[in-house]
Design a protein around this motif. Structure first.
Motif, mmCIF file in Angstrom:
data_model
loop_
_atom_site.group_PDB
_atom_site.id
_atom_site.type_symbol
_atom_site.label_atom_id
_atom_site.label_comp_id
_atom_site.label_asym_id
_atom_site.label_seq_id
_atom_site.Cartn_x
_atom_site.Cartn_y
_atom_site.Cartn_z
ATOM 1 N N SER A 30 0.831 -1.200 0.000
ATOM 2 C CA SER A 30 0.000 0.000 0.000
ATOM 3 C C SER A 30 0.867 1.252 0.000
ATOM 4 O O SER A 30 0.600 2.213 -0.729
ATOM 5 N N ALA A 31 1.914 1.250 0.816
ATOM 6 C CA ALA A 31 2.805 2.408 0.887
ATOM 7 C C ALA A 31 3.538 2.607 -0.441
ATOM 8 O O ALA A 31 3.702 3.737 -0.912
ATOM 9 N N ALA A 32 3.975 1.506 -1.062
ATOM 10 C CA ALA A 32 4.686 1.606 -2.339
ATOM 11 C C ALA A 32 3.769 2.160 -3.424
ATOM 12 O O ALA A 32 4.187 2.992 -4.240
ATOM 13 N N LEU A 33 2.522 1.710 -3.449
ATOM 14 C CA LEU A 33 1.581 2.204 -4.456
ATOM 15 C C LEU A 33 1.281 3.682 -4.254
ATOM 16 O O LEU A 33 1.109 4.419 -5.229
ATOM 17 N N LYS A 34 1.227 4.128 -3.015
ATOM 18 C CA LYS A 34 0.974 5.547 -2.751
ATOM 19 C C LYS A 34 2.174 6.399 -3.145
ATOM 20 O O LYS A 34 2.021 7.519 -3.613
ATOM 21 N N ALA A 35 3.376 5.897 -2.956
ATOM 22 C CA ALA A 35 4.594 6.665 -3.252
ATOM 23 C C ALA A 35 4.953 6.633 -4.724
ATOM 24 O O ALA A 35 5.630 7.537 -5.218
ATOM 25 N N MET A 36 4.525 5.599 -5.441
ATOM 26 C CA MET A 36 4.940 5.415 -6.830
ATOM 27 C C MET A 36 4.582 6.599 -7.728
ATOM 28 O O MET A 36 5.439 7.058 -8.477
ATOM 29 N N PRO A 37 3.372 7.125 -7.722
ATOM 30 C CA PRO A 37 3.080 8.259 -8.611
ATOM 31 C C PRO A 37 3.971 9.470 -8.340
ATOM 32 O O PRO A 37 4.398 10.146 -9.270
ATOM 33 N N LYS A 38 4.270 9.734 -7.073
ATOM 34 C CA LYS A 38 5.137 10.856 -6.746
ATOM 35 C C LYS A 38 6.544 10.615 -7.285
ATOM 36 O O LYS A 38 7.155 11.500 -7.877
ATOM 37 N N ALA A 39 7.061 9.416 -7.062
ATOM 38 C CA ALA A 39 8.410 9.093 -7.545
ATOM 39 C C ALA A 39 8.454 9.128 -9.070
ATOM 40 O O ALA A 39 9.422 9.602 -9.660
ATOM 41 N N PHE A 40 7.399 8.625 -9.699
ATOM 42 C CA PHE A 40 7.337 8.635 -11.159
ATOM 43 C C PHE A 40 7.324 10.076 -11.678
ATOM 44 O O PHE A 40 8.034 10.410 -12.618
#
Length: 114
Positions: A30-40
């Motif tokens: 869940s944390a990775a999915l939330k952070a992914m758009p920001k990192a992308f």
């Protein structure tokens, strides 16, 4: 329920998830999915900025190179014109002190004798 508060909430959630490891894995995903758009977005922004910077640098150096080349061509043309004028008027003397017209005649004559 009981009076254990947050501890009891975590224990119940772990049981529902299939164990503590499964609960932790679920939280990580869940944390990775939330952070992914920001990192992308940061990655895309950084890549775009880098590409624009490199493009600007290349354009700048290309313009400078073209300007230097044009200036060099003008200088060559001016030098050729000046040399032709000096050689034609007989004012330009070689360093050995001989007359340029005489040197040209001598070199032309020596080629014919070969």
């Amino acid at each position: 329920m009981g009076n254990l508060g947050a501890y009891q909430d975590i224990v119940v959630k772990a049981k529902d998830a299939g164990g503590v490891e499964m609960l932790i894995e679920s939280i990580e995903k869940s944390a990775a999915l939330k952070a992914m758009p920001k990192a992308f977005a940061v990655g895309v922004g950084f890549t775009a900025a880098t590409a624009l910077g490199v493009t600007a640098i290349i354009r700048t150096y290309s313009k400078r190179s073209a300007a230097h080349e044009a200036e060099a061509d003008r200088a060559k043309a001016q030098l050729a014109t000046d040399l032709d004028e000096e050689l034609g008027s007989g004012q330009l003397q070689p360093e050995d002190g001989t007359d340029t017209e005489k040197s040209r005649d001598d070199s032309a004559g020596s080629e014919d004798n070969s």
